[in-house]
Design a protein around this motif. Sequence first.
Motif, mmCIF file in Angstrom:
data_model
loop_
_atom_site.group_PDB
_atom_site.id
_atom_site.type_symbol
_atom_site.label_atom_id
_atom_site.label_comp_id
_atom_site.label_asym_id
_atom_site.label_seq_id
_atom_site.Cartn_x
_atom_site.Cartn_y
_atom_site.Cartn_z
ATOM 1 N N MET A 151 0.623 -1.226 0.087
ATOM 2 C CA MET A 151 0.040 -0.250 -0.065
ATOM 3 C C MET A 151 0.974 1.282 0.033
ATOM 4 S SD MET A 151 -3.144 -0.732 2.704
ATOM 5 C CE MET A 151 -3.832 0.732 2.478
ATOM 6 N N PHE A 152 2.151 1.173 0.397
ATOM 7 C CA PHE A 152 2.931 2.178 0.197
ATOM 8 C C PHE A 152 3.256 2.794 -0.916
ATOM 9 C CE2 PHE A 152 5.980 5.114 2.203
ATOM 10 C CZ PHE A 152 6.885 5.311 1.436
ATOM 11 N N PRO A 153 2.936 4.223 -1.351
ATOM 12 C CA PRO A 153 2.873 4.617 -2.670
ATOM 13 C C PRO A 153 4.768 4.802 -2.967
ATOM 14 C CG PRO A 153 2.461 6.393 -1.141
ATOM 15 C CD PRO A 153 2.630 5.129 -0.354
ATOM 16 N N VAL A 154 5.213 3.934 -3.137
ATOM 17 C CA VAL A 154 6.495 3.965 -3.564
ATOM 18 C C VAL A 154 6.772 4.517 -4.692
ATOM 19 C CG1 VAL A 154 8.561 2.522 -4.271
ATOM 20 C CG2 VAL A 154 7.356 1.744 -2.188
ATOM 21 N N LYS A 155 6.034 4.274 -5.651
ATOM 22 C CA LYS A 155 6.201 4.977 -7.191
ATOM 23 C C LYS A 155 5.882 6.336 -7.360
ATOM 24 C CE LYS A 155 5.217 0.498 -8.811
ATOM 25 N NZ LYS A 155 4.357 -0.581 -9.804
ATOM 26 N N TRP A 156 5.571 6.924 -6.044
ATOM 27 C CA TRP A 156 5.250 8.478 -6.069
ATOM 28 C C TRP A 156 6.420 9.147 -5.008
ATOM 29 C CZ3 TRP A 156 1.644 5.258 -7.462
ATOM 30 C CH2 TRP A 156 0.733 5.459 -8.551
ATOM 31 N N SER A 157 7.205 8.140 -4.485
ATOM 32 C CA SER A 157 7.813 8.654 -3.275
ATOM 33 C C SER A 157 9.476 8.692 -3.565
ATOM 34 C CB SER A 157 8.106 7.370 -2.284
ATOM 35 O OG SER A 157 6.609 7.387 -1.655
ATOM 36 N N ALA A 158 10.029 9.820 -2.929
ATOM 37 C CA ALA A 158 11.344 10.319 -2.837
ATOM 38 C C ALA A 158 12.166 9.193 -2.376
ATOM 39 C CB ALA A 158 11.507 11.548 -2.412
ATOM 40 N N PRO A 159 13.608 9.126 -2.784
ATOM 41 C CA PRO A 159 14.365 8.258 -2.105
ATOM 42 C C PRO A 159 14.520 8.383 -0.519
ATOM 43 C CG PRO A 159 15.463 9.269 -4.002
ATOM 44 C CD PRO A 159 14.155 9.920 -3.755
ATOM 45 N N GLU A 160 14.471 9.565 -0.012
ATOM 46 C CA GLU A 160 14.511 9.449 1.483
ATOM 47 C C GLU A 160 13.536 9.234 2.045
ATOM 48 O OE1 GLU A 160 13.204 13.817 -0.162
ATOM 49 O OE2 GLU A 160 14.406 12.255 -0.717
ATOM 50 N N VAL A 161 12.497 8.823 1.332
ATOM 51 C CA VAL A 161 10.912 8.562 2.042
ATOM 52 C C VAL A 161 10.984 6.941 2.168
ATOM 53 C CG1 VAL A 161 8.508 8.252 1.765
ATOM 54 C CG2 VAL A 161 9.709 10.581 1.428
ATOM 55 N N PHE A 162 11.363 6.153 0.856
ATOM 56 C CA PHE A 162 11.431 4.732 0.959
ATOM 57 C C PHE A 162 12.685 4.226 1.575
ATOM 58 C CE2 PHE A 162 12.168 5.720 -3.725
ATOM 59 C CZ PHE A 162 13.741 5.413 -3.888
ATOM 60 N N PHE A 222 14.280 6.059 4.313
ATOM 61 C CA PHE A 222 14.589 6.405 5.862
ATOM 62 C C PHE A 222 12.897 6.860 6.325
ATOM 63 C CE2 PHE A 222 18.264 7.718 3.529
ATOM 64 C CZ PHE A 222 19.352 6.713 4.064
ATOM 65 N N ASN A 223 12.057 6.869 5.754
ATOM 66 C CA ASN A 223 10.791 7.455 6.017
ATOM 67 C C ASN A 223 10.839 8.881 6.634
ATOM 68 O OD1 ASN A 223 8.036 6.916 6.272
ATOM 69 N ND2 ASN A 223 8.118 6.606 8.618
ATOM 70 N N LYS A 224 11.728 9.630 5.795
ATOM 71 C CA LYS A 224 11.880 11.193 5.722
ATOM 72 C C LYS A 224 11.076 12.001 5.141
ATOM 73 C CE LYS A 224 15.559 14.561 6.844
ATOM 74 N NZ LYS A 224 16.825 14.748 6.636
ATOM 75 N N TYR A 225 9.984 12.624 5.545
ATOM 76 C CA TYR A 225 9.052 13.568 4.655
ATOM 77 C C TYR A 225 9.543 15.042 4.841
ATOM 78 C CZ TYR A 225 6.016 9.493 4.203
ATOM 79 O OH TYR A 225 5.469 8.581 3.732
ATOM 80 N N SER A 226 9.286 15.774 3.739
ATOM 81 C CA SER A 226 9.490 17.087 3.918
ATOM 82 C C SER A 226 8.751 17.740 2.508
ATOM 83 C CB SER A 226 11.164 17.495 3.916
ATOM 84 O OG SER A 226 11.332 17.133 2.475
ATOM 85 N N SER A 227 8.634 19.085 2.541
ATOM 86 C CA SER A 227 7.913 19.622 1.348
ATOM 87 C C SER A 227 8.783 19.346 0.090
ATOM 88 C CB SER A 227 8.045 21.277 1.248
ATOM 89 O OG SER A 227 7.140 21.598 2.405
ATOM 90 N N LYS A 228 10.155 18.892 0.221
ATOM 91 C CA LYS A 228 11.074 18.550 -1.100
ATOM 92 C C LYS A 228 10.745 17.166 -1.408
ATOM 93 C CE LYS A 228 13.414 22.156 -1.652
ATOM 94 N NZ LYS A 228 14.867 22.344 -1.716
#
Length: 525
Positions: A425-436, A438-444
């Motif tokens: 369910m995780f939207p990997v295909k829309w996610s930045a490298p730091e998200v998939f 390190f689970n690190k979210y930001s405006s970037k």
Amino acid sequence: MLCLSDNTIQSIFCCCCSVQKRQVRTQMNLENDGDSSEEYTWHPKQLSYVSAHKNRSNRVCVQPSQRKPLPPLPQGEDHGEKIRVMALYDFLPRESCNLALKRAEEYLILEKYNPHWWKARDQTGKEGLIPSNYVTEYKLTNLEIYEWYHKNVTRNQAEDLLRQESKEGAFIVRDSRCLGAYTISVYSRMRRNDEVPIKHYQIKSHDSGQCYVSERYLFPSIPELIEYHQHNAGGLITRLRYPVGSMGNCLPATAGFSYEKWEIDQSELTFIKEVGKGQFGVVHLGKWRSHVLVAIKAINEGTMSEDDFIEEAKVMMKLSHSRLVQLYGVCIQQKPLYIVTEFMENGSLLHYLRERQGRLRRGMLLSMCQDVCEGMEYLERNSFIHRDLAARNCLVSATCIVKISDFGMTRYVLDDEYISSSGAMFPVKWSAPEVFHFNKYSSKSDVWSFGILMWEVFTEGKMPFAKESNLQVVEAISKGFRLYRPYLAPMTVYEVMYSCWHEKPEGRPTFAELTQVLTDIAETG
């Protein structure tokens, strides 16, 4: 190359600022065959940010002499800041504390309770709270009081509007891509074999401080310039015959139904019909107090951390922008919990694109990206992270304006798989490298997702990385591979989306910078 997405159906744009050059050194594949890659550098153009477009229905410009003057202020009263405003729309009171507004009439602002709700007095002396986005300051120099002015309409939106009107001399005045500058867009078929019957004239400033379109005719103000050209072409292709004053008949959404009203009584809701199923449950079209059209999202038990969300909803309601789906409130008295939002007639952006494949012009596709970028710039400015930006989480209004929905909602999902790089369910295909990684979210990280959303738009709803698993996508992105350029995307547009996919967050542009660049592309073609 690599290319996927999901079918979830949800209802529910100069002051030139210097922008630092960024070096994008990830491998890039320009063609669909996936064989070539190269070093690529993106240099964002210097452009100004233009705030989001606001619908203005049924506007009328009335001269001050035609109005009954406001009564004088009582002696000895301290009203703080007092501003005279004109109503842009009718507003019917929803609570006893509200004051009715009548379009084109003047009011006195007594107090600004918050950015969205102000205390006002009408011509009879009645006082109450009004939504601030329903009024504008009444000055002859304030363009918003004139029916021909459309704040922040894009070039493409202006052309669509004038083509619909299809009258010789139909015109609007809109914000130019240079901050503080304006453009006249006018429809004319006076030239034979003219494939573009719409002309755009920038209103320029003379050294004397006056404004003009043709330097032979100078005017102290824009309203005076427009009035002259309504009677004389004066260098334009035709005189300005018909002011076009409406982008649709929809009233703008208010920040909540009234001042600080975040909890909604379920008895005030009428369920009309089911319009889709979202991540948390069924979505209904409904009405609040039988007259305000709303979307009602049911939250199935066990799918959300409800207590945390209720507290956040009070904050989210204060986010109000013409490119965000407005949250009106929540029903918490019984299960299931309901989220009540602005209703968007054309459903999800993903569904809208797929339903109209081959029928949407490139200009319209770019306008959609501009709409989303403006909404995201507002969230960025307010330090609010979306976390799940995608075409499926944007909705389309009756007037084809795209608005962002479900911002911040993923924080309250209880399913661990949704926030795990290994979960389906995780939207990997829309996610930045730091998200998939390190689970690190930001405006970037939202900027990365916006680049994927642009790709979705210019492929008319295709799935990014359609043939790859989540694990394969993670491996490919980590090696520097990126999505190919869509056929409908000019290279200038692809350069923008590609800039969003820099491997490091600090290498990506901000949404404010993206707004400027997209506006430049739209204006210059």
